[in-house]
Design a protein around this motif. Structure first.
Motif, PDB file in Angstrom:
ATOM      1  N   ALA A 155       0.867  -1.167   0.094  1.00 30.59           N
ATOM      2  CA  ALA A 155      -0.172  -0.014   0.458  1.00 30.59           C
ATOM      3  C   ALA A 155       0.305   1.337  -0.531  1.00 30.59           C
ATOM      4  O   ALA A 155       0.264   2.099  -0.673  1.00 30.59           O
ATOM      5  N   LEU A 156       1.820   1.455   0.898  1.00 30.89           N
ATOM      6  CA  LEU A 156       3.464   2.163   0.823  1.00 30.89           C
ATOM      7  C   LEU A 156       3.303   3.307  -0.808  1.00 30.89           C
ATOM      8  O   LEU A 156       3.032   4.444  -0.497  1.00 30.89           O
ATOM      9  N   PRO A 157       3.946   2.401  -0.660  1.00 29.67           N
ATOM     10  CA  PRO A 157       4.571   3.226  -2.113  1.00 29.67           C
ATOM     11  C   PRO A 157       3.253   3.386  -4.062  1.00 29.67           C
ATOM     12  O   PRO A 157       3.533   4.807  -3.889  1.00 29.67           O
ATOM     13  N   ARG A 158       2.207   2.664  -3.103  1.00 26.25           N
ATOM     14  CA  ARG A 158       0.945   2.883  -4.654  1.00 26.25           C
ATOM     15  C   ARG A 158       0.681   4.620  -3.756  1.00 26.25           C
ATOM     16  O   ARG A 158      -0.167   5.002  -4.768  1.00 26.25           O
ATOM     17  N   LEU A 159       0.470   4.372  -2.512  1.00 26.70           N
ATOM     18  CA  LEU A 159      -0.441   5.413  -2.016  1.00 26.70           C
ATOM     19  C   LEU A 159       0.543   6.743  -1.763  1.00 26.70           C
ATOM     20  O   LEU A 159       0.081   8.198  -2.518  1.00 26.70           O
ATOM     21  N   VAL A 160       1.809   6.832  -1.643  1.00 23.64           N
ATOM     22  CA  VAL A 160       2.860   8.135  -1.740  1.00 23.64           C
ATOM     23  C   VAL A 160       4.105   7.876  -2.629  1.00 23.64           C
ATOM     24  O   VAL A 160       4.833   8.863  -2.425  1.00 23.64           O
TER      25      VAL A 160
END
Length: 265
Positions: A155-160
């Motif tokens: 999730a993290l790289p997809r969001l930020v």
């Protein structure tokens, strides 16, 4: 309703559904800041499974009892047999996250206090996030010599974006609620005293929506990063045509033409 109304006070995970169709999963180890032990992980997966089998559950809210949403894994529980305990924790949490991702119902993370480690991963795995002012986010894993779990690295790289995700992950610096909003880790930040009311208002708004269309839209968006443009266009076409054959579509079009609010089934 296929699961008990709120459950017992000493259960590590409470689950219940309101008459309006809002299903709740509430972590209930406040004395440990809702740190995940094996019982909580199993309870979480069980609650998710029960909700997935409830046709009346239109929205899911995930929250935490006490002073924090979730402070990550229970490190004390891992001391004697760290690998076996970690495996059991991860199986339960990942099983629940898989179920929530497949649900047609939108999933809201209602966040306050500490949101760390697996708690951060779970919060980001939900479809929407609303945070109280004062909430603190921290990936935290490198501080204990571990990599991540609970879908954090998905999730993290997809969001930020990748570079920002690497900074958050490797430096382990705490992120406050306003910075989390700026980065896209949450959708809204509200006064702490208003968190429950604001979460409920969002949940009720979604519960009044067209369930099949919301589920299809959720699936399209979640799968879009894995598809080519051509494949996504095909998926959108098939999904829209399927929605056009539903009573909710008929009601939505009729309400638009009659200049009134739709009343979806």
């Amino acid at each position: 309703m296929t699961y008990p109304d709120r459950g017992g006070a000493d259960e590590p995970v409470l689950s219940w559904r309101s008459p309006e169709g809002v299903a709740h999963i509430r972590f209930n180890r406040p004395g440990s800041l809702n740190a995940i032990d094996v019982a909580m992980a199993k309870g979480f997966r069980s609650a998710c499974q029960q909700i997935s089998e409830d046709p009346q559950a239109r929205v899911v809210v995930v929250s935490g009892e006490g002073r924090a949403f979730m402070a990550g894994g229970d490190l004390g529980a891992m001391r004697d047999d760290p690998q076996a305990t970690a495996q059991a924790l991860i199986e339960g949490m990942h099983g629940g996250i898989r179920i929530l991702a497949r649900l047609a119902a939108p999933v809201i993370a209602s966040l306050h206090g500490a949101v760390a480690g697996g708690g951060l991963g779970l919060a980001l795995a939900c479809d929407l996030g609303i945070a109280a002012e004062g909430t603190r986010f921290n990936l935290a894993y490198p501080k204990i010599g571990a990599s991540s779990d609970c879908a954090t690295s998905w999730a993290l790289p997809r969001l930020v974006g990748l570079r920002q995700a690497l900074e958050i992950a490797l430096l382990c610096e705490p992120v406050d609620a306003n910075e989390a909003l700026r980065l896209g880790l949450v959708n809204r930040v509200v006064p702490a005293a208003s968190l429950q009311a604001e979460t409920e208002a969002m949940a009720q708004r979604l519960a009044r929506g067209p369930r099949e269309a919301q589920g299809r839209l959720k699936r399209l968006l979640r799968e879009s990063l894995e598809r080519t443009l051509e494949d996504q266009l095909d998926a959108e076409a098939a999904s829209f045509v399927a929605c056009a054959g539903t009573p909710d579509f008929t009601e939505g079009v009729t309400a638009f033409l009659e200049k009134r609010a739709p009343r979806f089934a």
